[in-house]
Design an enzyme around this catalytic site. Structure first.
Site, PDB file in Angstrom:
ATOM      1  N   LYS A  88       0.847  -1.201   0.000  1.00 37.41           N
ATOM      2  CA  LYS A  88       0.000   0.000   0.000  1.00 37.41           C
ATOM      3  C   LYS A  88       0.877   1.243   0.000  1.00 37.41           C
ATOM      4  CE  LYS A  88      -3.772   2.196   2.591  1.00 37.41           C
ATOM      5  NZ  LYS A  88      -4.753   2.062   3.671  1.00 37.41           N
ATOM      6  N   SER A 106     -10.066  -0.686   6.632  1.00 40.60           N
ATOM      7  CA  SER A 106      -9.444  -0.556   5.304  1.00 40.60           C
ATOM      8  C   SER A 106      -8.764  -1.790   4.756  1.00 40.60           C
ATOM      9  CB  SER A 106      -8.445   0.591   5.306  1.00 40.60           C
ATOM     10  OG  SER A 106      -9.147   1.784   5.212  1.00 40.60           O
ATOM     11  N   SER A 136      -9.784   1.782   2.575  1.00 42.01           N
ATOM     12  CA  SER A 136      -8.927   2.584   1.745  1.00 42.01           C
ATOM     13  C   SER A 136      -7.876   1.766   0.989  1.00 42.01           C
ATOM     14  CB  SER A 136      -8.221   3.637   2.594  1.00 42.01           C
ATOM     15  OG  SER A 136      -7.380   3.020   3.565  1.00 42.01           O
TER      16      SER A 136
HETATM   17  N1  GLN Z   1     -13.314   4.023   6.035  1.00 44.21           N
HETATM   18  C1  GLN Z   1     -12.651   4.299   7.266  1.00 44.21           C
HETATM   19  C2  GLN Z   1     -12.244   5.751   7.321  1.00 44.21           C
HETATM   20  O1  GLN Z   1     -12.444   6.409   6.344  1.00 44.21           O
HETATM   21  C3  GLN Z   1     -11.490   3.382   7.452  1.00 44.21           C
HETATM   22  C4  GLN Z   1     -10.209   3.892   6.918  1.00 44.21           C
HETATM   23  C5  GLN Z   1      -9.040   3.008   7.199  1.00 44.21           C
HETATM   24  O2  GLN Z   1      -9.157   1.940   7.803  1.00 44.21           O
HETATM   25  N2  GLN Z   1      -7.872   3.508   6.829  1.00 44.21           N
HETATM   26  O3  GLN Z   1     -11.735   6.202   8.280  1.00 44.21           O
END
Ligand code: GLN
Length: 467
Positions: free
Chosen positions: A76, A175, A151
């Site tokens: 990532k 994410s 994400s």
């Molecule tokens: N969708 C969640 C957020 O926007 C999770 C993001 C993540 O785990 N990086 O915070």
């Protein structure tokens, strides 16, 4: 061969049926064929890949190669790989070259894993669809009209499309688990502290945790074992207890939280998860209803803490120390210019919300209250684990949605996280496994256990895969 599992590839590599170089080439060719459509990667790193493949082939020739030696993987783009751009999906870091390796990257390199590229992400991990990336969205390999989840959507899509064999993502509020569910692959968010955050661009430090994406539970377990080590460079890093125990489904008590099967859950996802629970029951597991009464406050508490921590973490992007720098006549003007043009809308929204929640006079009402909810949620899980071994439920309330369907409505996007954030609030491990299909789309099931119960989660996952 790139569709094969890590275990199969290990054998083929050791038997010299394929070389690490050939696998790296296969992976890069697969990217070449599919990237125009998918956009799972922000950067491809052929030089690095061939260089590490050469080293891997040497290690293999010497015998005793570690499990990930020669296996193509993706990282990532919020995790530092020395000498490679690391953007976190943000214009703010468009030209930022990582000066050192994250600990997880070092551990993969030591094993001889072959990194083929950096994967797309919502900006600073803020999102659930990868549409918040400053460099364009990733598409779901199962249906290119749909999002891959976020994400870490790039990592999930890359593994699902066999552009690589495994990938690392990062899970602050879902994410890893959400995109794994949307793309039909396995994804683990480890127990908080088991995987080092050193060299990982922070979103919300008390939630962030790096973990693997793979196509089988055994593969994800191999990667987890490679990266989960106590790191003297990271203050919250913990020693993972050794476990040699094996786990079966006979008599295993699986809790289905009542709050995870309420009106917010779409009926197709509910059917898929109920049929998966039925399969587990058929194999001897005992399904019991459990209650997690404070789950209903999970999203609110998560977004207060997430935005608060994010607003503090993102203060470092001042235009002097990292990334974007535009000349200006005063410091204030420089900050304003850099932060207005470097950050996207969702990032700005969270900085504003978080700064507000932490401000004198409001701190007690928001941040402190959210931390109290966090304790209550942890206690909910502890109570549940007194009567069950593991908790199972949906990862997402809905099937993978269409690009553009939620991107203009932040609350609709936050709602997708409803079943994932409680796990982050409680610091627990969560494993997504592909559980069912509907309308040609995958449905992910989430298995949650007590702290350090990853061996149990993988055990249940592997048993489910074999049903
Ligand atoms: N969708 C969640 C957020 O926007 C999770 C993001 C993540 O785990 N990086 O915070």
């Amino acid at each position: 061969m790139i569709e094969a599992t890590i275990t199969e590839l290990q054998e083929a590599l050791r038997a010299r049926k394929v070389s690490a170089r050939e696998l790296a080439k296969e992976s890069l060719d697969s990217m070449e064929r599919q990237e125009g459509n998918l956009h799972a990667f922000l950067a491809r790193t052929p030089e690095l890949a061939f260089e590490s493949a050469e080293r891997a082939d040497q290690m293999l020739a010497q015998g005793n190669a570690p499990p990930l030696c020669g296996i193509p993987c993706a990282i990532k783009d919020a995790i530092l790989v020395e000498g490679v751009l690391c953007t976190a999906g943000s214009l703010m870091l468009e030209n930022y070259t990582a000066p050192y390796d994250a600990t997880v990257v070092r551990l993969l390199r030591e094993q001889g894993a072959v990194m083929v590229g950096k994967t797309n992400t919502d900006e600073f991990g803020m999102g659930a669809s990868t549409e918040n990336s400053a460099f364009g969205a990733t598409r779901n390999p199962r249906d290119p009209e749909r999002v891959p989840g976020g994400s870490s959507g790039g990592s999930a899509a890359a593994v699902a499309a066999a552009e690589c064999v495994f990938a690392l993502g990062e899970d602050t509020g879902g994410s890893i688990r959400l995109p794994a569910g949307f793309c039909g692959v396995v994804g683990l968010r480890p127990t908080y502290g088991t995987v080092s955050r050193h060299g990982v661009i922070s979103l919300a430090s008390s939630f962030d945790q790096v973990g693997p994406f793979a196509r089988t539970c055994r593969d994800a377990e191999i990667v987890y074992e490679a990266i989960a080590h106590k790191d003297p460079k990271e203050a919250t890093s913990a020693e993972r207890p050794a476990s040699k125990k094996s786990f079966g489904l006979k008599g295993l008590r699986i809790g289905a939280p009542k709050e995870y099967f309420t009106e917010g859950l779409s009926s197709v996802v509910e059917q898929g998860i109920r049929s998966a629970l039925g399969k587990l029951e058929g194999a001897g597991a005992v399904i019991v209803e459990v209650e997690l009464p404070n789950v209903k406050y999970g999203l609110a508490a998560y977004y207060v803490i997430n935005t608060s921590e994010a607003s503090a973490n993102l203060a470092r992007y001042d235009g002097l120390r990292y990334g974007l720098h535009t000349p200006a006549s005063t410091i204030k003007e420089m900050y304003e210019q850099n932060r207005s043009s470097g950050f996207g809308d969702e990032v700005k929204r969270r900085i504003i919300l978080g700064t507000f929640a932490l401000s004198a006079g409001y701190y007690e009402a928001y941040y402190l209250k959210a931390q109290k909810v966090r304790t209550l949620l942890r206690q909910d899980f502890e109570r549940a684990f007194a009567s069950v071994d593991v908790i199972a439920g949906p990862v997402s309330p809905v099937l993978p949605f269409k690009l553009g369907e939620r991107s203009s409505d932040p609350l609709a996007m936050y709602l997708v996280d409803i079943y994932t954030v409680p796990v982050n609030l409680a610091g627990l491990p969560g494993l997504t496994i592909p559980a069912a299909e509907a309308d040609g789309l995958p449905i992910g099931m989430q298995l949650v256990g007590p702290q350090f119960s990853e061996p149990l989660l993988f055990g249940v996952g592997k048993a489910f895969e074999s049903l």
